[in-house]
Design an enzyme around this catalytic site. Structure first.
Site, short mmCIF file in Angstrom:
data_model
loop_
_atom_site.label_atom_id
_atom_site.label_comp_id
_atom_site.label_asym_id
_atom_site.label_seq_id
_atom_site.Cartn_x
_atom_site.Cartn_y
_atom_site.Cartn_z
N ASN A 9 0.86 -1.18 0.00
CA ASN A 9 0.00 0.00 0.00
C ASN A 9 0.90 1.24 0.00
O ASN A 9 1.52 1.55 1.02
CB ASN A 9 -0.88 -0.04 1.26
CG ASN A 9 -1.68 1.22 1.47
OD1 ASN A 9 -1.80 2.05 0.56
ND2 ASN A 9 -2.26 1.37 2.66
N TRP A 10 0.96 1.88 -1.15
CA TRP A 10 1.87 3.04 -1.26
C TRP A 10 1.30 4.28 -0.56
O TRP A 10 1.99 5.28 -0.42
CB TRP A 10 2.15 3.36 -2.73
CG TRP A 10 3.19 2.46 -3.35
CD1 TRP A 10 3.72 1.32 -2.80
CD2 TRP A 10 3.84 2.62 -4.62
NE1 TRP A 10 4.65 0.77 -3.65
CE2 TRP A 10 4.75 1.55 -4.77
CE3 TRP A 10 3.75 3.57 -5.66
CZ2 TRP A 10 5.54 1.40 -5.91
CZ3 TRP A 10 4.54 3.42 -6.78
CH2 TRP A 10 5.43 2.34 -6.90
N LYS A 11 0.03 4.22 -0.16
CA LYS A 11 -0.62 5.38 0.48
C LYS A 11 -0.44 6.61 -0.42
O LYS A 11 -0.46 6.48 -1.64
CB LYS A 11 -0.07 5.59 1.89
CG LYS A 11 -0.13 4.29 2.71
CD LYS A 11 0.16 4.47 4.16
CE LYS A 11 0.05 3.12 4.87
NZ LYS A 11 0.20 3.22 6.32
N GLU A 94 -6.54 4.63 8.08
CA GLU A 94 -6.31 6.04 7.77
C GLU A 94 -7.53 6.66 7.09
O GLU A 94 -7.81 7.84 7.27
CB GLU A 94 -5.05 6.16 6.89
CG GLU A 94 -3.79 5.94 7.72
CD GLU A 94 -2.62 5.37 6.96
OE1 GLU A 94 -2.60 5.42 5.72
OE2 GLU A 94 -1.70 4.84 7.63
N GLU A 162 -4.83 -5.00 10.91
CA GLU A 162 -3.82 -3.96 11.08
C GLU A 162 -4.07 -3.21 12.38
O GLU A 162 -4.89 -2.28 12.41
CB GLU A 162 -3.87 -2.97 9.91
CG GLU A 162 -3.62 -3.61 8.56
CD GLU A 162 -3.09 -2.60 7.55
OE1 GLU A 162 -2.03 -2.88 6.98
OE2 GLU A 162 -3.72 -1.55 7.36
N SER A 207 3.93 -2.23 10.26
CA SER A 207 5.39 -2.25 10.43
C SER A 207 6.03 -3.58 10.02
O SER A 207 7.02 -4.00 10.62
CB SER A 207 5.77 -1.88 11.88
OG SER A 207 5.34 -0.56 12.17
N GLY A 228 2.97 -1.13 4.19
CA GLY A 228 3.00 0.28 3.78
C GLY A 228 4.42 0.70 3.41
O GLY A 228 4.88 0.53 2.29
P1 PGA Z 1 3.21 0.17 7.51
O1 PGA Z 1 1.70 0.38 6.98
O2 PGA Z 1 3.71 -1.11 6.89
O3 PGA Z 1 3.96 1.37 7.00
O4 PGA Z 1 3.15 0.10 8.99
C1 PGA Z 1 0.83 -0.70 6.87
C2 PGA Z 1 -0.50 -0.24 6.32
O5 PGA Z 1 -0.99 0.81 6.74
O6 PGA Z 1 -1.10 -0.91 5.46
#
Ligand code: PGA
Length: 247
Positions: A9-11, A94, A162, A207, A228
């Site tokens: 997930n590149w957000k 988010e 998550e 993470s 992420g």
């Molecule tokens: P992260 O994000 O791996 O940067 O903790 C995970 C996610 O929000 O899908």
């Protein structure tokens, strides 16, 4: 058996230049790697589908519940399907926070994804305060009951656990915490949907890095990860895909 999946997930990160990471990822992956999907921001989807052609599928990070209409700034699941997109993330924490998304909204988005023929990667997870108050399993049970529509199958739904306190913080959940929640999710899906429900893939997210992926994938009822930060660079993500392959 649930299908293994490594999802990135590149957000709200990336650029046209960053799409080179997709090619690098494909080159770094073994030919018999598990399923991999990368979800860049909307503007890059078409370019991404043109860049990643073989082993890396492209997904989206959200969709609107409606098929079309007066919803400025939104994108429908039908539009994603029209672009050749096969997966869409729904209910990321988010979006629950930034856009006040409720379980009912997420259920509607999931149904829209299914109508368009997409696989929904549905995210659930407790906050730090909820975990501290001993409410984790209650929260998970409620989120699943209210956001997973009837008729879910392993071909239409992937669930990502998550814990909000582990996202982007470096504070990965412990093996015991992950095992407890994943077992509860598996049991709830099996109870509701029978043997089919037990085959819905369950991802852990929060993470995940190359250094902890193998330990996480060794946990019972963990079928992959939603990643992420460590999905932005092929050199970070390819070892996670490799760890999943060997799990
Ligand atoms: P992260 O994000 O791996 O940067 O903790 C995970 C996610 O929000 O899908």
């Amino acid at each position: 058996m649930p299908r293994k999946l490594a999802a990135g997930n590149w957000k709200m990160n990336g650029s046209t230049a960053a799409l080179a990471e997709l090619t690098a990822l494909e080159q770094a992956m073994a030919t018999d790697a598990p399923d991999v999907v990368i979800c860049p921001p909307f503007p890059y989807l078409t370019l991404a589908t043109g860049t990643a052609t073989k082993s890396v599928a492209i997904g989206a990070q959200d969709c609107h519940p409606a098929t079309s209409g007066a919803h400025t700034g939104d994108v429908s699941a039908d539009m994603l399907a029209d672009l050749g997109i096969g997966h869409v993330i729904v209910g990321h924490s988010e979006r629950r926070t930034d856009h006040d998304e409720s379980d009912a909204t997420i259920a509607a988005k999931t149904k829209a994804a299914w109508s368009a023929g997409l696989i929904a990667i549905l995210c659930i997870g407790e906050s730090a305060a909820e975990r501290d108050a001993g409410q984790t399993l209650d929260v998970i049970t409620r989120q699943l009951a209210n956001s997973v529509p009837d008729g879910a199958t392993p071909d239409t739904l992937v669930i990502a656990y998550e814990p909000i306190w582990a996202i982007g913080t470096g504070a990965v959940a412990t093996i015991d915490q992950i095992a407890e929640v994943h077992a509860a999710i598996r049991a709830q899906m099996a109870q509701r949907f029978g043997d089919t429900g037990a085959d819905i893939a369950l991802l852990y997210g929060g993470s995940v890095k190359a250094g902890n992926a193998a330990d996480i994938f060794a946990v019972k009822d963990v079928d992959g990860a939603l990643v992420g930060g460590a999905s932005l660079k092929a050199s970070d993500f390819a070892p996670i895909v490799d760890a999943l392959k060997h799990s």
